[in-house]
Write a protein that holds these residues in place. Structure first.
Motif, PDB file in Angstrom:
ATOM      1  N   TYR A   1      14.418   5.902   1.320  1.00 54.72           N
ATOM      2  CA  TYR A   1      14.583   5.783   0.158  1.00 54.72           C
ATOM      3  C   TYR A   1      15.789   4.818  -0.665  1.00 54.72           C
ATOM      4  CZ  TYR A   1      15.142   6.748  -4.933  1.00 54.72           C
ATOM      5  OH  TYR A   1      15.062   6.146  -6.232  1.00 54.72           O
ATOM      6  N   THR A   2      16.878   5.080   0.178  1.00 56.11           N
ATOM      7  CA  THR A   2      18.452   4.376   0.427  1.00 56.11           C
ATOM      8  C   THR A   2      17.855   2.766   0.442  1.00 56.11           C
ATOM      9  OG1 THR A   2      19.208   6.616   0.051  1.00 56.11           O
ATOM     10  CG2 THR A   2      20.491   4.159   0.510  1.00 56.11           C
ATOM     11  N   ARG A   3      18.054   2.507   1.352  1.00 58.88           N
ATOM     12  CA  ARG A   3      16.736   1.363   1.957  1.00 58.88           C
ATOM     13  C   ARG A   3      15.835   0.547   0.787  1.00 58.88           C
ATOM     14  NH1 ARG A   3      15.569  -0.616   7.513  1.00 58.88           N
ATOM     15  NH2 ARG A   3      13.065   0.108   7.383  1.00 58.88           N
ATOM     16  N   SER A   4      15.044   1.171   0.620  1.00 56.21           N
ATOM     17  CA  SER A   4      14.180   0.404  -0.539  1.00 56.21           C
ATOM     18  C   SER A   4      15.096   0.126  -2.116  1.00 56.21           C
ATOM     19  CB  SER A   4      13.003   1.343  -0.744  1.00 56.21           C
ATOM     20  OG  SER A   4      14.059   2.704  -1.929  1.00 56.21           O
ATOM     21  N   GLY A   5      15.766   0.746  -2.161  1.00 54.44           N
ATOM     22  CA  GLY A   5      16.983  -0.346  -3.342  1.00 54.44           C
ATOM     23  C   GLY A   5      17.254  -1.031  -2.803  1.00 54.44           C
ATOM     24  N   VAL A   6      17.602  -1.148  -1.342  1.00 58.12           N
ATOM     25  CA  VAL A   6      18.732  -2.175  -0.858  1.00 58.12           C
ATOM     26  C   VAL A   6      17.489  -3.603  -0.837  1.00 58.12           C
ATOM     27  CG1 VAL A   6      19.989  -3.788   1.060  1.00 58.12           C
ATOM     28  CG2 VAL A   6      20.143  -1.633   0.147  1.00 58.12           C
ATOM     29  N   ASP A   7      16.258  -3.003  -0.729  1.00 52.74           N
ATOM     30  CA  ASP A   7      15.099  -4.174  -0.512  1.00 52.74           C
ATOM     31  C   ASP A   7      14.703  -4.759  -2.130  1.00 52.74           C
ATOM     32  OD1 ASP A   7      14.554  -3.046   1.915  1.00 52.74           O
ATOM     33  OD2 ASP A   7      13.047  -2.177   1.657  1.00 52.74           O
ATOM     34  N   LEU A   8      14.618  -3.829  -2.859  1.00 49.84           N
ATOM     35  CA  LEU A   8      14.852  -4.305  -3.945  1.00 49.84           C
ATOM     36  C   LEU A   8      16.297  -5.667  -4.761  1.00 49.84           C
ATOM     37  CD1 LEU A   8      13.440  -1.481  -5.724  1.00 49.84           C
ATOM     38  CD2 LEU A   8      12.248  -3.294  -5.106  1.00 49.84           C
ATOM     39  N   GLN A   9      17.162  -5.284  -3.914  1.00 52.95           N
ATOM     40  CA  GLN A   9      18.679  -6.335  -4.395  1.00 52.95           C
ATOM     41  C   GLN A   9      18.001  -7.161  -3.736  1.00 52.95           C
ATOM     42  OE1 GLN A   9      21.285  -3.096  -3.285  1.00 52.95           O
ATOM     43  NE2 GLN A   9      22.618  -3.525  -6.152  1.00 52.95           N
ATOM     44  N   LEU A  10      17.293  -7.434  -2.767  1.00 49.78           N
ATOM     45  CA  LEU A  10      17.276  -8.649  -2.019  1.00 49.78           C
ATOM     46  C   LEU A  10      15.425  -9.254  -2.294  1.00 49.78           C
ATOM     47  CD1 LEU A  10      18.624  -7.414   1.387  1.00 49.78           C
ATOM     48  CD2 LEU A  10      19.150  -8.939   0.110  1.00 49.78           C
ATOM     49  N   ASN A  11      14.868  -8.659  -3.215  1.00 51.67           N
ATOM     50  CA  ASN A  11      13.786  -8.916  -3.703  1.00 51.67           C
ATOM     51  C   ASN A  11      12.400  -9.398  -3.017  1.00 51.67           C
ATOM     52  OD1 ASN A  11      14.789 -10.087  -6.704  1.00 51.67           O
ATOM     53  ND2 ASN A  11      15.956 -12.193  -5.302  1.00 51.67           N
ATOM     54  N   ASP A  12      12.958  -7.693  -2.080  1.00 49.54           N
ATOM     55  CA  ASP A  12      11.127  -7.578  -0.548  1.00 49.54           C
ATOM     56  C   ASP A  12      10.701  -6.832  -1.474  1.00 49.54           C
ATOM     57  OD1 ASP A  12      10.130  -7.726   0.926  1.00 49.54           O
ATOM     58  OD2 ASP A  12      11.804  -7.605   3.192  1.00 49.54           O
ATOM     59  N   THR A  13      10.023  -7.213  -2.293  1.00 48.06           N
ATOM     60  CA  THR A  13       9.000  -5.530  -3.195  1.00 48.06           C
ATOM     61  C   THR A  13       7.693  -4.776  -1.747  1.00 48.06           C
ATOM     62  OG1 THR A  13       9.280  -6.989  -4.920  1.00 48.06           O
ATOM     63  CG2 THR A  13       7.237  -5.315  -4.616  1.00 48.06           C
ATOM     64  N   GLN A  14       7.669  -5.842  -0.657  1.00 42.41           N
ATOM     65  CA  GLN A  14       6.930  -5.021   0.249  1.00 42.41           C
ATOM     66  C   GLN A  14       7.705  -4.173   0.906  1.00 42.41           C
ATOM     67  OE1 GLN A  14       3.565  -5.140  -0.283  1.00 42.41           O
ATOM     68  NE2 GLN A  14       3.860  -3.749   1.462  1.00 42.41           N
ATOM     69  N   SER A  15       8.605  -4.730   1.233  1.00 41.48           N
ATOM     70  CA  SER A  15       9.969  -3.786   2.528  1.00 41.48           C
ATOM     71  C   SER A  15      10.186  -2.511   1.802  1.00 41.48           C
ATOM     72  CB  SER A  15      10.567  -4.771   2.790  1.00 41.48           C
ATOM     73  OG  SER A  15      10.638  -5.204   4.067  1.00 41.48           O
ATOM     74  N   ALA A  16      10.115  -3.108   0.281  1.00 44.65           N
ATOM     75  CA  ALA A  16      10.990  -1.557  -0.743  1.00 44.65           C
ATOM     76  C   ALA A  16       9.843  -0.502  -0.541  1.00 44.65           C
ATOM     77  CB  ALA A  16      10.740  -1.945  -1.804  1.00 44.65           C
ATOM     78  N   ILE A  17       8.480  -1.815  -0.689  1.00 43.48           N
ATOM     79  CA  ILE A  17       7.047  -0.050  -1.238  1.00 43.48           C
ATOM     80  C   ILE A  17       6.702   0.285   0.787  1.00 43.48           C
ATOM     81  CG2 ILE A  17       4.745  -0.209  -0.852  1.00 43.48           C
ATOM     82  CD1 ILE A  17       5.242  -2.118  -2.682  1.00 43.48           C
ATOM     83  N   ASP A  18       7.336  -0.020   1.366  1.00 44.72           N
ATOM     84  CA  ASP A  18       7.391   0.163   3.121  1.00 44.72           C
ATOM     85  C   ASP A  18       7.968   0.775   2.712  1.00 44.72           C
ATOM     86  OD1 ASP A  18       5.202  -1.706   3.688  1.00 44.72           O
ATOM     87  OD2 ASP A  18       6.210  -2.817   4.232  1.00 44.72           O
ATOM     88  N   ASP A  19       9.488   1.479   2.767  1.00 45.38           N
ATOM     89  CA  ASP A  19      10.565   2.182   2.931  1.00 45.38           C
ATOM     90  C   ASP A  19      10.178   2.800   1.868  1.00 45.38           C
ATOM     91  OD1 ASP A  19      11.858   0.980   4.834  1.00 45.38           O
ATOM     92  OD2 ASP A  19      13.153  -0.315   3.718  1.00 45.38           O
ATOM     93  N   LEU A  20       9.711   2.700   0.928  1.00 44.65           N
ATOM     94  CA  LEU A  20       9.248   4.193   0.240  1.00 44.65           C
ATOM     95  C   LEU A  20       7.930   4.926   0.644  1.00 44.65           C
ATOM     96  CD1 LEU A  20       9.652   2.401  -3.637  1.00 44.65           C
ATOM     97  CD2 LEU A  20      10.978   3.737  -2.575  1.00 44.65           C
ATOM     98  N   SER A  21       7.532   4.359   1.171  1.00 44.30           N
ATOM     99  CA  SER A  21       6.032   4.868   2.056  1.00 44.30           C
ATOM    100  C   SER A  21       6.858   6.284   2.906  1.00 44.30           C
ATOM    101  CB  SER A  21       5.240   4.128   2.404  1.00 44.30           C
ATOM    102  OG  SER A  21       4.328   3.338   0.729  1.00 44.30           O
ATOM    103  N   MET A  22       7.670   5.520   4.133  1.00 44.55           N
ATOM    104  CA  MET A  22       8.663   6.114   4.776  1.00 44.55           C
ATOM    105  C   MET A  22       9.581   7.387   4.323  1.00 44.55           C
ATOM    106  SD  MET A  22       7.131   5.463   8.153  1.00 44.55           S
ATOM    107  CE  MET A  22       9.026   6.327   8.250  1.00 44.55           C
ATOM    108  N   ALA A  23       9.894   7.389   3.629  1.00 50.61           N
ATOM    109  CA  ALA A  23      10.886   8.341   2.642  1.00 50.61           C
ATOM    110  C   ALA A  23       9.689   9.262   2.893  1.00 50.61           C
ATOM    111  CB  ALA A  23      11.205   7.739   1.580  1.00 50.61           C
ATOM    112  N   LEU A  24       8.943   8.910   2.050  1.00 49.55           N
ATOM    113  CA  LEU A  24       7.621   9.764   1.109  1.00 49.55           C
ATOM    114  C   LEU A  24       6.770  10.805   2.590  1.00 49.55           C
ATOM    115  CD1 LEU A  24       6.051   8.175  -1.359  1.00 49.55           C
ATOM    116  CD2 LEU A  24       7.314  10.777  -2.268  1.00 49.55           C
ATOM    117  N   ARG A  25       6.582  10.210   3.465  1.00 49.96           N
ATOM    118  CA  ARG A  25       6.068  10.650   4.856  1.00 49.96           C
ATOM    119  C   ARG A  25       6.999  11.810   5.157  1.00 49.96           C
ATOM    120  NH1 ARG A  25       5.696   7.676  10.175  1.00 49.96           N
ATOM    121  NH2 ARG A  25       5.799   9.138  12.192  1.00 49.96           N
ATOM    122  N   TYR A  26       8.477  11.585   5.391  1.00 56.78           N
ATOM    123  CA  TYR A  26       9.469  13.081   5.039  1.00 56.78           C
ATOM    124  C   TYR A  26       9.153  13.988   4.254  1.00 56.78           C
ATOM    125  CZ  TYR A  26      10.610  10.056   9.130  1.00 56.78           C
ATOM    126  OH  TYR A  26      10.838   8.991  10.664  1.00 56.78           O
TER     127      TYR A  26
END
Length: 301
Positions: free
Chosen positions: A125-150
């Motif tokens: 979840y934390t990394r998804s926020g960093v992805d957004l700061q870097l304008n990497d929307t798809q990586s943010a979605i992927d990281d959020l999906s991982m967060a929800l997996r856990y």
């Protein structure tokens, strides 16, 4: 009558818990839950350690101090994944995304107990926020999906991912995520506002109206919920209910931009339709009379 299209400026409409603040809340909550105060011959009281001092500084928005203390802690215990994740959150809130990613990658290199799903959820979840700061929307979605997996009940992750789906006009996926929010948190206002906004985009006005009505029940003094429902009543050509919601919104916030915006649409229709003119004028006259405030009529001019 021209149908109003709601512009999905969800960053403003649906504020917390989308940003870095929620990372902090999750991190500090985890620390509070897991804190164990111990004293040995080789360690000091945990409440006085650099780690816990860093957490307190983080909680108080003293980010530079929190960073220094957490780095001091990590210099002694470099395999503390929890600390690396928290440092990543500190860097992220301090708008240092490259350093945040480095800290989070260090966390992943540590030995994390696979049963510690809370920490793994927080990491992604934390990394998804960093992805957004870097304008990497798809990586943010992927990281959020991982967060929800856990943690499949993590409303923070559903909310952030729903907003991203909305931005990408992936409305069906956004609607599912907003629905998951209210499934796990039935009184979560932001979930219903999201459902209403997406349903409006999908031209499902009854669903949008139901969602905004629920939002109003949860927080009756929020002007924006009435204004949003006024949009959908207008789109449904129910001028009476739309006008009443506009008044309800302006009672709570006389400068509410969305309510005034819908009213402008109604005023244009009033010029072309006598029935609409009579209906809406009566509602505002009744309000002016009841409140003994003639300025309500001035809004129709």
């Amino acid at each position: 009558m021209k149908r109003i299209t709601i512009l999905l400026v969800l960053a403003a409409l649906l504020a917390v818990p989308a940003g870095a603040l929620s990372v902090k809340k999750k991190s500090i909550r985890r620390v509070a839950q897991n804190a164990q105060v111990t004293t040995t011959t080789t360690t000091t009281n945990a409440a006085a350690s650099d780690y816990y001092k860093a957490i307190r500084a983080y909680e108080n928005d003293e980010l530079d101090l929190a960073e220094r203390l957490m780095k001091k802690h990590l210099s002694k215990t470099p395999n503390d994944a929890d600390a690396w994740v928290t440092l990543g959150g500190i860097y992220g809130e301090n708008n240092m995304p490259e350093q945040a990613l480095e800290a989070l990658n260090r966390a992943r290199q540590c030995r994390i107990d696979p049963n510690d799903t809370e920490l793994l959820n927080l990491l992604y979840y934390t990394r998804s926020g960093v992805d957004l700061q870097l304008n990497d929307t798809q990586s943010a979605i992927d990281d959020l999906s991982m967060a929800l997996r856990y943690d499949p009940s993590d409303v923070y992750s559903y909310f952030r991912r729903a907003n991203l789906y909305n931005k990408l006009k992936r409305y069906d996926e956004a609607l599912v995520d907003y629905g998951m929010i209210v499934q796990y948190e039935p009184e979560e206002l932001q979930g219903y506002l999201g459902i209403g906004t997406v349903s409006g985009s999908l031209k499902n006005r009854p669903a949008a109206i139901r969602a905004y009505t629920k939002a109003i029940q949860i927080e009756p003094e929020r002007a924006e919920s009435y204004a949003l429902r006024a949009v959908e009543y207008y789109n449904d050509e129910d001028y009476e209910k739309s006008a009443k919601d506009i008044i309800s919104a302006l009672e709570r916030d006389r400068d509410n931009a969305r309510a005034l915006w819908v009213l402008d649409y109604i005023k244009e229709d009033m010029k072309e339709d006598k029935d609409t003119f009579k209906e809406v004028t009566k509602i505002f006259k009744d309000k002016a009379k009841k409140s003994k405030d003639p300025s309500w009529l001035d809004l129709l001019r």
